[in-house]
Write a protein that holds these residues in place. Structure first.
Motif, PDB file in Angstrom:
ATOM      1  N   MET A  58       0.841  -1.199  -0.079  1.00 50.94           N
ATOM      2  CA  MET A  58       0.183   0.025  -0.016  1.00 50.94           C
ATOM      3  C   MET A  58       0.726   1.213  -0.189  1.00 50.94           C
ATOM      4  N   ALA A  59       0.320   2.298  -0.671  1.00 52.75           N
ATOM      5  CA  ALA A  59       1.004   3.589  -0.730  1.00 52.75           C
ATOM      6  C   ALA A  59       0.709   4.213   0.610  1.00 52.75           C
ATOM      7  N   GLN A  60       1.613   5.433   0.625  1.00 54.30           N
ATOM      8  CA  GLN A  60       1.573   6.316   1.937  1.00 54.30           C
ATOM      9  C   GLN A  60      -0.143   6.819   1.951  1.00 54.30           C
ATOM     10  N   ASP A  61      -0.159   7.168   0.811  1.00 57.87           N
ATOM     11  CA  ASP A  61      -1.652   7.874   0.812  1.00 57.87           C
ATOM     12  C   ASP A  61      -2.698   6.951   1.221  1.00 57.87           C
ATOM     13  N   GLU A  62      -2.763   5.962   0.817  1.00 54.92           N
ATOM     14  CA  GLU A  62      -3.590   4.422   1.077  1.00 54.92           C
ATOM     15  C   GLU A  62      -3.365   4.388   2.604  1.00 54.92           C
ATOM     16  N   ILE A  63      -2.323   4.265   3.274  1.00 54.93           N
ATOM     17  CA  ILE A  63      -2.065   3.855   4.703  1.00 54.93           C
ATOM     18  C   ILE A  63      -2.487   5.168   5.444  1.00 54.93           C
ATOM     19  N   ARG A  64      -2.204   6.455   4.909  1.00 55.60           N
ATOM     20  CA  ARG A  64      -2.980   7.751   5.673  1.00 55.60           C
ATOM     21  C   ARG A  64      -4.372   7.638   5.777  1.00 55.60           C
ATOM     22  N   PRO A 135       5.368  -4.527 -23.643  1.00 57.00           N
ATOM     23  CA  PRO A 135       4.038  -4.040 -23.074  1.00 57.00           C
ATOM     24  C   PRO A 135       4.162  -2.452 -23.354  1.00 57.00           C
ATOM     25  N   ALA A 136       2.925  -1.997 -23.486  1.00 58.57           N
ATOM     26  CA  ALA A 136       2.687  -0.477 -23.877  1.00 58.57           C
ATOM     27  C   ALA A 136       2.926   0.153 -22.340  1.00 58.57           C
ATOM     28  N   PRO A 137       3.618   1.163 -22.194  1.00 56.40           N
ATOM     29  CA  PRO A 137       3.730   1.986 -20.721  1.00 56.40           C
ATOM     30  C   PRO A 137       2.219   2.236 -20.451  1.00 56.40           C
ATOM     31  N   THR A 138       2.064   2.157 -19.016  1.00 58.88           N
ATOM     32  CA  THR A 138       0.639   2.337 -18.546  1.00 58.88           C
ATOM     33  C   THR A 138       0.560   3.600 -17.754  1.00 58.88           C
ATOM     34  N   GLY A 139       1.909   4.067 -17.353  1.00 59.70           N
ATOM     35  CA  GLY A 139       1.941   5.315 -16.331  1.00 59.70           C
ATOM     36  C   GLY A 139       2.147   4.848 -15.011  1.00 59.70           C
ATOM     37  N   HIS A 140       2.028   3.392 -14.845  1.00 63.38           N
ATOM     38  CA  HIS A 140       2.222   2.777 -13.321  1.00 63.38           C
ATOM     39  C   HIS A 140       3.799   2.500 -13.351  1.00 63.38           C
ATOM     40  N   ASN A 141       4.252   2.824 -12.319  1.00 61.27           N
ATOM     41  CA  ASN A 141       5.814   2.390 -12.001  1.00 61.27           C
ATOM     42  C   ASN A 141       5.653   1.171 -11.225  1.00 61.27           C
ATOM     43  N   HIS A 142       6.762   0.429 -11.155  1.00 63.65           N
ATOM     44  CA  HIS A 142       6.732  -0.958 -10.727  1.00 63.65           C
ATOM     45  C   HIS A 142       7.748  -1.064  -9.409  1.00 63.65           C
ATOM     46  N   ILE A 143       7.859   0.086  -8.902  1.00 65.49           N
ATOM     47  CA  ILE A 143       8.450   0.246  -7.483  1.00 65.49           C
ATOM     48  C   ILE A 143       7.481  -0.098  -6.507  1.00 65.49           C
ATOM     49  N   PRO A 144       7.499  -1.189  -5.622  1.00 61.61           N
ATOM     50  CA  PRO A 144       6.822  -1.444  -4.619  1.00 61.61           C
ATOM     51  C   PRO A 144       6.257  -0.423  -3.658  1.00 61.61           C
ATOM     52  N   GLY A 145       5.173  -0.204  -3.812  1.00 66.12           N
ATOM     53  CA  GLY A 145       4.696   0.758  -2.593  1.00 66.12           C
ATOM     54  C   GLY A 145       4.646   2.153  -2.962  1.00 66.12           C
ATOM     55  N   SER A 146       5.027   2.325  -4.323  1.00 66.01           N
ATOM     56  CA  SER A 146       5.160   3.883  -4.667  1.00 66.01           C
ATOM     57  C   SER A 146       3.911   4.437  -5.435  1.00 66.01           C
TER      58      SER A 146
END
Length: 150
Positions: A58-64, A135-146
Motif C-alpha cells: 500500500m502507498a503512503q496515501d492509502e495508509i494515511r 508491453p505499452a507503458p501504462t503510467g504505473h511504475n513498478h517500485i513496490p509501494g510507490s
C-alpha cells in the motif's frame, strides 16, 4: 520506550520511524526532560499497522487514509472496503503487466542461441529493436509501494 526499542520490535529502521513521524503517519511522541522521544504502546501498534500495510504494497496515501478511518471506529467501513477494492484492482493490473513482461523476456531469451558472439546476440538485438509483444507503458511504475491512489 525508546525509538531504538520500537524499531527493533517492528523491524523498521529508526530513520523510517522518524520519517513516518515527519509525514504524520505516526503521531509525535512525548519528549523526556533529556529530549529523548518516549513512545507508548499506541505508537508501537500504529507502526505495526503501517508495516502490515506496507507489506501489502500500500502507498503512503492509502495508509494515511486507512489510519484516518481507523481513528473513527464507529464510522461505516464502506470507505475502507472501497480503498481495498481500488488497491486490489491496482495489484491485478500490475500482475497482468508482469505476465506480459514475462512473455517479452521469454521471447527475448529464445532469441539467443549458443556459440554466437555478443555482436550476434539475439537478446541484445531484440533490446535494440521494438518488440511486437512489448508491453505499452501504462503510467504505473513498478517500485513496490510507490503507486498512488485513484
Amino acid at each position: 520506550m525508546k525509538i531504538g526499542d520500537m524499531a527493533e520490535q517492528t523491524g523498521i529502521p529508526v530513520e523510517t520511524v522518524r520519517y513516518y513521524e515527519k509525514i504524520g503517519l505516526l503521531p509525535a511522541p512525548d519528549r523526556q526532560a533529556n529530549g529523548y522521544r518516549r513512545y507508548r504502546q499506541s505508537h508501537l501498534d500504529r507502526l505495526l499497522f503501517i508495516r502490515r500495510c506496507r507489506n501489502l504494497d500500500m502507498a503512503q496515501d492509502e495508509i494515511r487514509e486507512l489510519v484516518r478511518l481507523a481513528d473513527q471506529p464507529e464510522a461505516d467501513c464502506t470507505q475502507v472496503d472501497a480503498l481495498l477494492a481500488r488497491h486490489l484492482e491496482h495489484v491485478r493490473q500490475r500482475l497482468a503487466e508482469l505476465r506480459q513482461l514475462e512473455r517479452t523476456l521469454s521471447h527475448l531469451q529464445q532469441a539467443c542461441s549458443e556459440g554466437r558472439t555478443v555482436a550476434e546476440c539475439g537478446i541484445l538485438g531484440g533490446l535494440s529493436d521494438d518488440l511486437p509483444s512489448e508491453p505499452a507503458p501504462t503510467g504505473h511504475n513498478h517500485i513496490p509501494g510507490s503507486h498512488g491512489t485513484r
